[in-house]
Design an enzyme around this catalytic site. Structure first.
Site, mmCIF file in Angstrom:
data_model
loop_
_atom_site.group_PDB
_atom_site.id
_atom_site.type_symbol
_atom_site.label_atom_id
_atom_site.label_comp_id
_atom_site.label_asym_id
_atom_site.label_seq_id
_atom_site.Cartn_x
_atom_site.Cartn_y
_atom_site.Cartn_z
ATOM 1 N N VAL B 144 0.835 -1.201 0.000
ATOM 2 C CA VAL B 144 0.000 0.000 0.000
ATOM 3 C C VAL B 144 0.871 1.253 0.000
ATOM 4 C CG1 VAL B 144 -1.759 1.262 1.280
ATOM 5 C CG2 VAL B 144 -1.794 -1.231 1.265
ATOM 6 N N CYS B 145 0.664 2.113 -1.001
ATOM 7 C CA CYS B 145 1.348 3.407 -1.114
ATOM 8 C C CYS B 145 2.870 3.177 -1.072
ATOM 9 C CB CYS B 145 0.840 4.338 -0.006
ATOM 10 S SG CYS B 145 1.393 6.027 -0.207
ATOM 11 N N GLN B 146 3.552 3.764 -0.114
ATOM 12 C CA GLN B 146 5.000 3.548 -0.025
ATOM 13 C C GLN B 146 5.290 2.051 0.188
ATOM 14 O OE1 GLN B 146 6.761 4.794 3.630
ATOM 15 N NE2 GLN B 146 8.751 5.230 2.713
ATOM 16 N N GLY B 148 3.792 -0.213 -1.200
ATOM 17 C CA GLY B 148 3.746 -0.791 -2.531
ATOM 18 C C GLY B 148 5.102 -0.696 -3.224
#
Lengths: 200, 351
Positions: B144-146, B148
């Protein structure tokens, strides 16, 4: 070991921040109330409302410029457009770099002068965005007048003011000048930290 | 134009003040605010890290576990915020066996942690634990986000350990014209920042996020709050979100240094120039099936920043899922609950 749902009390909520903004809104309402009082004295059915509105916006813009030089001149007005600058100062203070906490030696250093100078440049950018927002708001109100629509609540007017500020602030944010000054602001604050550390 | 009279404004101000008074009373008798609603068990701990398993909600969950790797920034309970806003609950309901890495709150002792520590040590250990626990060679990874971006690095470095990769609002190209965070970090002396503070203070991250939209996030939001002062549930929802927004862990200094410089400032991930420890991250090694989930109105990770993955990963089975919403809405909006977990689950269960 099953973990229970984590909880926290409402005390974790920064009620001070919320109340401050609520008070700012009340101050906004008071300013608008005075403004409408004066408008109603000068406007009659034959008056071009767009033209009648213009001097008041010019007046607020002049007041913003004055409050940039000294926020104490018109603190109610200053707290609207200085919101993010104030948040920045609170962040710096929470990290031990509030103006009251710094040493005399740092206060007299080149690092501190450079930080102050960058802060002034930063404020100038914010001031410009705030004045642009007023231009935009005036334009929007004129557009509304042309379509025969009117703003009928203080909240609606406040929301328009927020929208206009977000638009002009967002444009400013995306300019290379802002990124450069924002970077300088952080870098110059960091140099103050290093200076403070060295001297302590 | 302005169809307001002084009397109307005075009445509105008075009503607003009354709501404020009522609100302070409501706040004082609100009770605890719960965040993180799904029962879970800590199955592994190392330093500040805790690996959680969420209790399955179906009798026989999917045999391949799903490991969620959240960002180092902010706290992962955003994925499980409340009963009706829980991405994790949605994944569990779809039959998945869900695990999550909680990175905890780094302190001064963590300032030397590097991205290599996060990837080779922490992530790798968690992946191995799950493989062993479930008797499988490969697991499913959801970054998720960073998190990811970290998951992409992991998947490129250990492709043999990952069966399917899901990236969610994940930046890959950090230099798209609409990437405001990259724009703002460009002139910041990251070395000076890390050398000065050791860890990046969470307060600075809070300021950075607030400064993107100050009139809404630090002003209007609180004025709007007075509208829900008589609605206990809505007020609790607000406070829960507020807690999450300001719950910003410090960032381990060396890991932040590399992420800020190599990913944000120099855009090395997409160029294949990121080096973790002594190994280069080549996204062409990400050959497993990939589902890239992005949000069309994401102001922090613009769609173009995520969609760049299509052209640089090595997967022959690459899909995208476009969510009509923003960076936060993709976790907590009602539409997200209906659309995102079922889409992820369907994609995973088919592979």
């Amino acid at each position: 070991m099953t973990e229970q749902t984590s909880t926290s009390g409402p005390s974790t909520f920064d009620a001070g921040l919320a109340l401050k903004q609520a008070r700012a809104y009340l101050a906004f309402g008071e300013q608008i109330r005075q403004f409408t009082d004066r408008m109603s004295e000068t406007i009659n059915d034959q008056t071009d409302k767009g033209e009648a509105l213009h001097p008041y916006f010019a007046e607020i813009k002049a007041a913003i410029t004055r409050s940039a030089e000294n926020p104490n001149i018109n603190p109610e007005l200053a707290q609207f457009w200085l919101l993010i600058a104030e948040t920045w100062c609170e962040t710096a203070a929470s990290l031990g770099m509030g103006t009251e906490a710094i040493s005399d030696e740092l206060r007299q250093s080149e690092a501190w002068r450079s930080y102050q100078s960058t802060q002034s440049e930063y404020l100038s950018l914010l001031e410009g965005a705030a004045r642009d927002a007023l231009d935009r708001m005036e334009q929007r109100l004129n557009e509304l007048a042309n379509t025969g629509k009117t703003i009928t609540s203080l909240r609606e007017l406040y929301n328009l003011w927020v929208d206009c500020n977000e638009e002009t602030y967002g444009q400013m944010l995306r300019k290379p000048t802002y990124a450069a000054i924002n970077g300088q602001l952080i870098n110059s604050l960091l140099r103050c930290y290093q200076r403070q550390d060295t001297s302590s | 134009m302005i169809g307001l009279t002084s009397k109307q404004i005075a009445a509105e101000i008075e009503a607003f003040s009354a709501r404020l008074t009522q609100g302070s009373r409501t706040l004082s008798r609100l009770g605890d605010i719960e965040s993180g609603v799904s029962p879970r068990d800590a199955i592994y701990q190392e330093d500040k890290l805790t690996l959680y398993r969420y209790q399955p909600r179906v009798e026989n969950p999917h045999p391949v576990p799903l490991l969620i790797v959240y960002a180092l920034v902010n706290r992962p309970y955003m994925m499980d915020l409340q009963e009706d806003r829980s991405m994790i609950r949605g994944l569990l309901n779809a039959g998945l066996d869900v695990y999550l890495i909680d990175w905890g709150y780094p302190d001064a002792s963590d300032r030397t942690l590097t991205l290599a520590d996060y990837i080779y040590r922490y992530m790798d250990r968690c992946v191995d634990i799950l493989s062993e626990r479930h008797g499988v060679d490969t697991i499913n990874l959801l970054g998720v986000c960073q998190g990811g971006a970290l998951s992409l690095c992991f998947a490129a470095l250990y492709p043999e350990k990952i069966r399917n990769l899901v990236t969610m609002v994940t930046p890959v190209d950090f230099n798209t014209p609409d990437n405001i965070l990259s724009h703002l970090i460009r002139y910041i002396d990251v070395d000076l920042l890390v050398d000065t503070f050791g860890n990046l203070p969470g307060q600075m991250l809070n300021f950075a996020f607030l400064s993107l939209s100050p009139f809404r996030l630090a002003g209007q939001k609180y004025v709007d709050l007075t509208d829900v002062f008589d609605d206990i549930q809505a007020l609790k929802n607000f406070l829960r979100m507020e807690k999450w927004i300001f719950d910003s862990p410090d960032q381990a200094g060396e890991a932040f240094r590399q992420f800020a410089k190599d990913f944000f400032q120099q855009n090395k991930l997409i160029k294949g120039e990121v080096v973790i420890g002594d190994q280069r991250v080549d996204l062409h090694e990400v050959a497993m099936p990939v589902l890239n989930v992005y949000a069309t109105q994401d102001h922090l990770v613009p769609p173009a920043a995520s969609k760049a993955l299509a052209d640089c990963c090595g997967s022959q089975d690459y899909s995208e899922f476009s969510f009509q919403g923003g960076h936060i809405g993709i976790y907590v909006s009602a539409r997200a609950q209906r659309e995102v977990p079922p889409a992820i689950a369907k994609w995973l269960l088919a592979r």
